[in-house]
Scaffold this motif. Structure first.
Motif, PDB file in Angstrom:
ATOM      1  N   ASP A  19       0.828  -1.203   0.000  1.00  0.00           N
ATOM      2  CA  ASP A  19       0.000   0.000   0.000  1.00  0.00           C
ATOM      3  C   ASP A  19       0.862   1.253   0.000  1.00  0.00           C
ATOM      4  OD1 ASP A  19      -2.347  -1.539   0.187  1.00  0.00           O
ATOM      5  OD2 ASP A  19      -2.104  -1.710   2.354  1.00  0.00           O
ATOM      6  N   ILE A  20       0.458   2.229  -0.792  1.00  0.00           N
ATOM      7  CA  ILE A  20       1.139   3.521  -0.857  1.00  0.00           C
ATOM      8  C   ILE A  20       0.781   4.321   0.390  1.00  0.00           C
ATOM      9  CG2 ILE A  20       1.328   5.700  -2.133  1.00  0.00           C
ATOM     10  CD1 ILE A  20       2.603   3.361  -3.605  1.00  0.00           C
ATOM     11  N   THR A  21       1.783   4.936   1.009  1.00  0.00           N
ATOM     12  CA  THR A  21       1.567   5.731   2.224  1.00  0.00           C
ATOM     13  C   THR A  21       1.777   7.229   2.012  1.00  0.00           C
ATOM     14  OG1 THR A  21       3.869   5.364   2.888  1.00  0.00           O
ATOM     15  CG2 THR A  21       2.206   3.841   3.766  1.00  0.00           C
ATOM     16  N   CYS A  22       2.499   7.605   0.970  1.00  0.00           N
ATOM     17  CA  CYS A  22       2.739   9.028   0.706  1.00  0.00           C
ATOM     18  C   CYS A  22       3.083   9.219  -0.764  1.00  0.00           C
ATOM     19  CB  CYS A  22       3.889   9.557   1.574  1.00  0.00           C
ATOM     20  SG  CYS A  22       4.023  11.366   1.567  1.00  0.00           S
ATOM     21  N   LEU A  23       2.629  10.316  -1.340  1.00  0.00           N
ATOM     22  CA  LEU A  23       2.915  10.648  -2.733  1.00  0.00           C
ATOM     23  C   LEU A  23       3.326  12.106  -2.817  1.00  0.00           C
ATOM     24  CD1 LEU A  23       2.853   9.934  -5.782  1.00  0.00           C
ATOM     25  CD2 LEU A  23       0.446  10.628  -5.774  1.00  0.00           C
ATOM     26  N   GLY A  24       4.462  12.348  -3.432  1.00  0.00           N
ATOM     27  CA  GLY A  24       4.940  13.702  -3.665  1.00  0.00           C
ATOM     28  C   GLY A  24       5.178  13.896  -5.150  1.00  0.00           C
ATOM     29  N   VAL A  25       4.689  15.000  -5.702  1.00  0.00           N
ATOM     30  CA  VAL A  25       4.806  15.271  -7.135  1.00  0.00           C
ATOM     31  C   VAL A  25       5.398  16.652  -7.330  1.00  0.00           C
ATOM     32  CG1 VAL A  25       3.502  15.641  -9.264  1.00  0.00           C
ATOM     33  CG2 VAL A  25       2.865  13.771  -7.738  1.00  0.00           C
ATOM     34  N   GLY A  26       6.333  16.763  -8.278  1.00  0.00           N
ATOM     35  CA  GLY A  26       6.918  18.037  -8.663  1.00  0.00           C
ATOM     36  C   GLY A  26       7.163  18.016 -10.158  1.00  0.00           C
ATOM     37  N   GLY A  27       6.351  18.742 -10.909  1.00  0.00           N
ATOM     38  CA  GLY A  27       6.494  18.728 -12.365  1.00  0.00           C
ATOM     39  C   GLY A  27       6.186  17.354 -12.924  1.00  0.00           C
ATOM     40  N   ARG A  28       7.151  16.771 -13.642  1.00  0.00           N
ATOM     41  CA  ARG A  28       6.929  15.436 -14.220  1.00  0.00           C
ATOM     42  C   ARG A  28       7.586  14.340 -13.393  1.00  0.00           C
ATOM     43  NH1 ARG A  28      11.069  14.807 -18.536  1.00  0.00           N
ATOM     44  NH2 ARG A  28      12.493  16.342 -17.796  1.00  0.00           N
ATOM     45  N   GLU A  29       7.981  14.673 -12.175  1.00  0.00           N
ATOM     46  CA  GLU A  29       8.590  13.674 -11.293  1.00  0.00           C
ATOM     47  C   GLU A  29       7.707  13.408 -10.085  1.00  0.00           C
ATOM     48  OE1 GLU A  29      12.609  14.610 -10.330  1.00  0.00           O
ATOM     49  OE2 GLU A  29      13.208  14.742 -12.417  1.00  0.00           O
ATOM     50  N   ALA A  30       7.767  12.166  -9.603  1.00  0.00           N
ATOM     51  CA  ALA A  30       6.974  11.781  -8.438  1.00  0.00           C
ATOM     52  C   ALA A  30       7.767  10.799  -7.590  1.00  0.00           C
ATOM     53  CB  ALA A  30       5.667  11.140  -8.875  1.00  0.00           C
ATOM     54  N   ILE A  31       7.487  10.826  -6.295  1.00  0.00           N
ATOM     55  CA  ILE A  31       8.029   9.853  -5.351  1.00  0.00           C
ATOM     56  C   ILE A  31       6.839   9.262  -4.609  1.00  0.00           C
ATOM     57  CG2 ILE A  31       9.378   9.476  -3.265  1.00  0.00           C
ATOM     58  CD1 ILE A  31      11.172  11.817  -4.181  1.00  0.00           C
ATOM     59  N   ALA A  32       6.728   7.947  -4.649  1.00  0.00           N
ATOM     60  CA  ALA A  32       5.680   7.243  -3.911  1.00  0.00           C
ATOM     61  C   ALA A  32       6.361   6.303  -2.924  1.00  0.00           C
ATOM     62  CB  ALA A  32       4.798   6.453  -4.866  1.00  0.00           C
ATOM     63  N   THR A  33       5.947   6.387  -1.661  1.00  0.00           N
ATOM     64  CA  THR A  33       6.465   5.461  -0.668  1.00  0.00           C
ATOM     65  C   THR A  33       5.316   4.594  -0.181  1.00  0.00           C
ATOM     66  OG1 THR A  33       6.199   7.156   1.046  1.00  0.00           O
ATOM     67  CG2 THR A  33       8.391   6.887   0.100  1.00  0.00           C
ATOM     68  N   GLY A  34       5.677   3.415   0.306  1.00  0.00           N
ATOM     69  CA  GLY A  34       4.655   2.499   0.777  1.00  0.00           C
ATOM     70  C   GLY A  34       5.231   1.424   1.666  1.00  0.00           C
ATOM     71  N   VAL A  35       4.343   0.531   2.100  1.00  0.00           N
ATOM     72  CA  VAL A  35       4.714  -0.569   2.977  1.00  0.00           C
ATOM     73  C   VAL A  35       4.322  -1.879   2.301  1.00  0.00           C
ATOM     74  CG1 VAL A  35       4.311  -1.658   5.215  1.00  0.00           C
ATOM     75  CG2 VAL A  35       4.414   0.834   5.045  1.00  0.00           C
ATOM     76  N   ILE A  36       5.249  -2.831   2.292  1.00  0.00           N
ATOM     77  CA  ILE A  36       4.996  -4.139   1.684  1.00  0.00           C
ATOM     78  C   ILE A  36       4.008  -4.912   2.553  1.00  0.00           C
ATOM     79  CG2 ILE A  36       6.036  -6.340   1.012  1.00  0.00           C
ATOM     80  CD1 ILE A  36       8.695  -4.775   0.577  1.00  0.00           C
ATOM     81  N   THR A  37       2.922  -5.382   1.931  1.00  0.00           N
ATOM     82  CA  THR A  37       1.904  -6.154   2.644  1.00  0.00           C
ATOM     83  C   THR A  37       1.948  -7.634   2.292  1.00  0.00           C
ATOM     84  OG1 THR A  37       0.276  -5.665   0.919  1.00  0.00           O
ATOM     85  CG2 THR A  37       0.333  -4.189   2.840  1.00  0.00           C
ATOM     86  N   LYS A  38       2.586  -7.960   1.182  1.00  0.00           N
ATOM     87  CA  LYS A  38       2.663  -9.345   0.728  1.00  0.00           C
ATOM     88  C   LYS A  38       3.875  -9.474  -0.180  1.00  0.00           C
ATOM     89  CE  LYS A  38       0.033 -11.769  -2.594  1.00  0.00           C
ATOM     90  NZ  LYS A  38      -1.254 -12.047  -3.218  1.00  0.00           N
ATOM     91  N   GLY A  39       4.655 -10.538  -0.002  1.00  0.00           N
ATOM     92  CA  GLY A  39       5.770 -10.728  -0.902  1.00  0.00           C
ATOM     93  C   GLY A  39       6.793 -11.716  -0.397  1.00  0.00           C
ATOM     94  N   GLU A  40       7.778 -11.943  -1.271  1.00  0.00           N
ATOM     95  CA  GLU A  40       8.856 -12.866  -0.962  1.00  0.00           C
ATOM     96  C   GLU A  40      10.117 -12.445  -1.716  1.00  0.00           C
ATOM     97  OE1 GLU A  40       8.286 -16.799  -2.631  1.00  0.00           O
ATOM     98  OE2 GLU A  40       7.087 -15.980  -4.275  1.00  0.00           O
ATOM     99  N   ALA A  41      11.256 -12.907  -1.204  1.00  0.00           N
ATOM    100  CA  ALA A  41      12.549 -12.651  -1.832  1.00  0.00           C
ATOM    101  C   ALA A  41      13.362 -13.940  -1.739  1.00  0.00           C
ATOM    102  CB  ALA A  41      13.259 -11.485  -1.164  1.00  0.00           C
ATOM    103  N   PRO A  42      12.990 -14.981  -2.516  1.00  0.00           N
ATOM    104  CA  PRO A  42      13.647 -16.277  -2.391  1.00  0.00           C
ATOM    105  C   PRO A  42      15.141 -16.256  -2.675  1.00  0.00           C
ATOM    106  CG  PRO A  42      12.132 -16.268  -4.265  1.00  0.00           C
ATOM    107  CD  PRO A  42      11.935 -14.987  -3.532  1.00  0.00           C
ATOM    108  N   TRP A  43      15.614 -15.280  -3.402  1.00  0.00           N
ATOM    109  CA  TRP A  43      17.044 -15.174  -3.689  1.00  0.00           C
ATOM    110  C   TRP A  43      17.828 -14.895  -2.406  1.00  0.00           C
ATOM    111  CZ3 TRP A  43      18.758 -15.948  -8.688  1.00  0.00           C
ATOM    112  CH2 TRP A  43      20.138 -15.775  -8.886  1.00  0.00           C
ATOM    113  N   PHE A  44      17.156 -14.322  -1.428  1.00  0.00           N
ATOM    114  CA  PHE A  44      17.774 -13.957  -0.152  1.00  0.00           C
ATOM    115  C   PHE A  44      17.097 -14.726   0.976  1.00  0.00           C
ATOM    116  CE2 PHE A  44      17.854 -10.299  -2.979  1.00  0.00           C
ATOM    117  CZ  PHE A  44      19.207 -10.070  -3.074  1.00  0.00           C
ATOM    118  N   PRO A  45      17.510 -15.965   1.183  1.00  0.00           N
ATOM    119  CA  PRO A  45      16.872 -16.769   2.234  1.00  0.00           C
ATOM    120  C   PRO A  45      16.908 -16.045   3.585  1.00  0.00           C
ATOM    121  CG  PRO A  45      18.435 -18.083   0.969  1.00  0.00           C
ATOM    122  CD  PRO A  45      18.610 -16.659   0.535  1.00  0.00           C
ATOM    123  N   GLY A  46      15.773 -16.056   4.253  1.00  0.00           N
ATOM    124  CA  GLY A  46      15.683 -15.431   5.563  1.00  0.00           C
ATOM    125  C   GLY A  46      15.356 -13.943   5.543  1.00  0.00           C
ATOM    126  N   LEU A  47      15.357 -13.319   4.370  1.00  0.00           N
ATOM    127  CA  LEU A  47      15.042 -11.891   4.284  1.00  0.00           C
ATOM    128  C   LEU A  47      13.525 -11.707   4.329  1.00  0.00           C
ATOM    129  CD1 LEU A  47      15.998  -8.946   3.853  1.00  0.00           C
ATOM    130  CD2 LEU A  47      15.760  -9.359   1.393  1.00  0.00           C
TER     131      LEU A  47
END
Length: 188
Positions: A107-135
């Motif tokens: 889910d996105i928690t914050c959005l900042g826009v300036g001209g044609r650039e944007a920064i979106a931050t969020g929190v991972i609610t579901k996922g995996e990183a099998p390349w990095f066991p234990g991560l």
């Protein structure tokens, strides 16, 4: 964290970001209420929507050549206003040999826009990183930055807290890698 693990983690997260699922973020979210639509249509409304694919460069070490997809559907009634921000993101990174490096969404928690650039931050609610066991990626913050250059040639940047990098709401990095497919639209 040793250098190989740090490089691998950075590469995986980059690839995950680039190879997000083909399901649009809006399909995973409930329909907006009339109040949400009215707020977004009002003065000051901002948005970042789209999907972009990229291929990691040699700067990503063992992940060079890996495809990454990032999808973002974010909107807010006001710029950098976490209280009104809504949206979803998905990142998918696959190694060039076909093995999954990382796949996460949230889910996105914050959005900042300036001209044609944007920064979106969020929190991972579901996922995996099998390349990095234990991560553990769930619950970690992410930041995706976009430079909207029309239908082709957008740029992406990202920061992943799961790899030990700090991420605060609406904090990001310069969009540092060009997309190879897809399109992002920044409004606001």
């Amino acid at each position: 964290m040793n250098r190989r693990l740090a490089t691998a983690a950075a590469s995986i997260l980059l690839l995950v970001a680039t190879v997000a699922t083909a399901v649009p973020a809006s399909a995973a979210e409930p329909a907006a209420s009339a109040g949400d639509a009215g707020a977004a249509a009002g003065a000051g409304a901002v948005s970042l929507r789209g999907t972009g694919d990229t291929v990691l460069t040699s700067a990503f070490g063992e992940f060079a050549g890996d495809p990454v997809r990032i999808s973002v559907d974010a909107r807010a009634a006001g710029n950098t206003d976490p209280g009104t921000t809504r949206g979803h993101f998905h990142v998918r990174h696959v190694h060039n040999d076909g093995r999954l490096v990382a796949d996460f969404e949230g889910d996105i928690t914050c959005l900042g826009v300036g001209g044609r650039e944007a920064i979106a931050t969020g929190v991972i609610t579901k996922g995996e990183a099998p390349w990095f066991p234990g991560l553990e990626v769930v619950g970690r913050k992410v930041s995706v930055s976009v430079e909207d250059n029309g239908r082709h040639g957008d740029r992406l940047g990202w920061v992943w807290a799961a790899l030990g990098q700090p991420v605060a709401d609406c904090q990001g990095t310069v969009p540092f890698i060009r997309t190879t497919a897809g399109d992002f639209t920044v409004r606001g």
